[in-house]
Design a protein around this motif. Structure first.
Motif, PDB file in Angstrom:
ATOM      1  N   SER A   1      -5.848   2.661  -3.684  1.00  0.00           N
ATOM      2  CA  SER A   1      -5.245   3.969  -3.910  1.00  0.00           C
ATOM      3  C   SER A   1      -3.733   3.848  -3.782  1.00  0.00           C
ATOM      4  N   VAL A   2      -3.048   4.826  -4.349  1.00  0.00           N
ATOM      5  CA  VAL A   2      -1.601   4.931  -4.199  1.00  0.00           C
ATOM      6  C   VAL A   2      -1.303   6.328  -3.683  1.00  0.00           C
ATOM      7  N   LYS A   3      -0.239   6.431  -2.904  1.00  0.00           N
ATOM      8  CA  LYS A   3       0.190   7.734  -2.392  1.00  0.00           C
ATOM      9  C   LYS A   3       1.205   8.330  -3.354  1.00  0.00           C
ATOM     10  N   ASN A   4       1.087   9.638  -3.525  1.00  0.00           N
ATOM     11  CA  ASN A   4       2.008  10.353  -4.393  1.00  0.00           C
ATOM     12  C   ASN A   4       2.452  11.617  -3.676  1.00  0.00           C
ATOM     13  N   SER A   5       3.741  11.912  -3.734  1.00  0.00           N
ATOM     14  CA  SER A   5       4.270  13.071  -3.011  1.00  0.00           C
ATOM     15  C   SER A   5       3.729  14.396  -3.548  1.00  0.00           C
ATOM     16  N   GLN A   6       3.359  14.453  -4.815  1.00  0.00           N
ATOM     17  CA  GLN A   6       2.866  15.695  -5.412  1.00  0.00           C
ATOM     18  C   GLN A   6       1.355  15.853  -5.294  1.00  0.00           C
ATOM     19  N   HIS A   7       0.624  14.727  -5.386  1.00  0.00           N
ATOM     20  CA  HIS A   7      -0.833  14.797  -5.513  1.00  0.00           C
ATOM     21  C   HIS A   7      -1.588  14.067  -4.411  1.00  0.00           C
TER      22      HIS A   7
ATOM     23  N   GLU B   1      -4.394  -0.595 -10.670  1.00  0.00           N
ATOM     24  CA  GLU B   1      -4.221  -2.007 -10.321  1.00  0.00           C
ATOM     25  C   GLU B   1      -2.798  -2.256  -9.842  1.00  0.00           C
ATOM     26  N   PRO B   2      -2.608  -2.306  -8.513  1.00  0.00           N
ATOM     27  CA  PRO B   2      -1.270  -2.579  -7.984  1.00  0.00           C
ATOM     28  C   PRO B   2      -0.807  -3.994  -8.345  1.00  0.00           C
ATOM     29  N   THR B   3       0.438  -4.086  -8.764  1.00  0.00           N
ATOM     30  CA  THR B   3       1.086  -5.375  -9.010  1.00  0.00           C
ATOM     31  C   THR B   3       2.459  -5.290  -8.344  1.00  0.00           C
ATOM     32  N   GLU B   4       3.198  -6.338  -8.391  1.00  0.00           N
ATOM     33  CA  GLU B   4       4.505  -6.324  -7.738  1.00  0.00           C
ATOM     34  C   GLU B   4       5.451  -5.337  -8.411  1.00  0.00           C
TER      35      GLU B   4
ATOM     36  N   MET C   1       5.051  -2.242  -9.307  1.00  0.00           N
ATOM     37  CA  MET C   1       4.469  -1.161 -10.096  1.00  0.00           C
ATOM     38  C   MET C   1       2.960  -1.171  -9.921  1.00  0.00           C
ATOM     39  N   THR C   2       2.330  -0.131 -10.410  1.00  0.00           N
ATOM     40  CA  THR C   2       0.878  -0.057 -10.417  1.00  0.00           C
ATOM     41  C   THR C   2       0.427   0.255 -11.838  1.00  0.00           C
ATOM     42  N   LYS C   3      -0.420  -0.615 -12.386  1.00  0.00           N
ATOM     43  CA  LYS C   3      -1.015  -0.322 -13.695  1.00  0.00           C
ATOM     44  C   LYS C   3      -2.026   0.796 -13.496  1.00  0.00           C
ATOM     45  N   ILE C   4      -2.031   1.728 -14.436  1.00  0.00           N
ATOM     46  CA  ILE C   4      -2.915   2.883 -14.324  1.00  0.00           C
ATOM     47  C   ILE C   4      -3.380   3.297 -15.712  1.00  0.00           C
ATOM     48  N   ALA C   5      -4.585   3.842 -15.788  1.00  0.00           N
ATOM     49  CA  ALA C   5      -5.118   4.367 -17.051  1.00  0.00           C
ATOM     50  C   ALA C   5      -5.810   5.695 -16.755  1.00  0.00           C
ATOM     51  N   PHE C   6      -5.816   6.574 -17.753  1.00  0.00           N
ATOM     52  CA  PHE C   6      -6.385   7.909 -17.621  1.00  0.00           C
ATOM     53  C   PHE C   6      -7.263   8.245 -18.807  1.00  0.00           C
TER      54      PHE C   6
ATOM     55  N   GLY D   1       7.408   1.644  -9.279  1.00  0.00           N
ATOM     56  CA  GLY D   1       7.645   1.518  -7.848  1.00  0.00           C
ATOM     57  C   GLY D   1       6.455   1.774  -6.961  1.00  0.00           C
ATOM     58  N   ALA D   2       5.277   1.973  -7.513  1.00  0.00           N
ATOM     59  CA  ALA D   2       4.095   2.252  -6.683  1.00  0.00           C
ATOM     60  C   ALA D   2       3.312   0.987  -6.423  1.00  0.00           C
TER      61      ALA D   2
END
Length: 127
Positions: free
Chosen positions: A3-9, A94-97, A99-104, A126-127
């Motif tokens: 998981s990643v943390k997000n200030s909005q969600h 998918e976290p990488t150095e 950044m985080t790869k993401i798909a929706f 930056g995530a």
């Protein structure tokens, strides 16, 4: 689970559904048309497509999301008196150095009807 943390969600992981609903006043539609060079004296029956997809871009902005690819289908136009709800369901994370790869899987919903659907993949900075 990743998981990643997000200030909005808050915490976001695969399966998380982000949503945001937006409706527009006639004055906002006129302002948009004037800004884009359209005739702003008469408000059209249907929303300009960029206003329809704006709730999706708002959610992407909340995440600092940069899209690498998007595929969309539209089933019908949205009338100016209809509220549009954008839904982004996370299908890959998918976290990488750096950044985080993401798909929706993405949907634009009016009432109970999906008026547009698609997929997008990219990364969160930056995530």
């Amino acid at each position: 689970m990743v998981s990643v943390k997000n200030s909005q969600h808050g915490d976001i992981s695969v399966g998380t559904v982000l949503s945001w609903t937006r409706s527009y006043t006639d004055d906002e539609i006129r302002d948009f048309l004037a800004l884009t060079g359209g005739a702003s004296d008469e408000v059209p029956e249907h929303l300009p497509y960029l206003l329809v997809v704006a709730p999706l871009t708002k959610l992407g902005g909340d995440l600092d999301y940069l899209s690498g690819r998007m595929d969309w289908t539209v089933s019908r136009p949205v009338r100016r008196d209809e509220a549009v709800t954008a839904e982004l369901e996370v299908t890959r994370l998918e976290p990488t150095e750096g950044m985080t790869k993401i798909a929706f899987d993405a949907r634009l919903v009016v009432g109970d009807e999906v008026v547009s659907r698609g997929r997008s993949k990219g990364f969160i900075v930056g995530a």
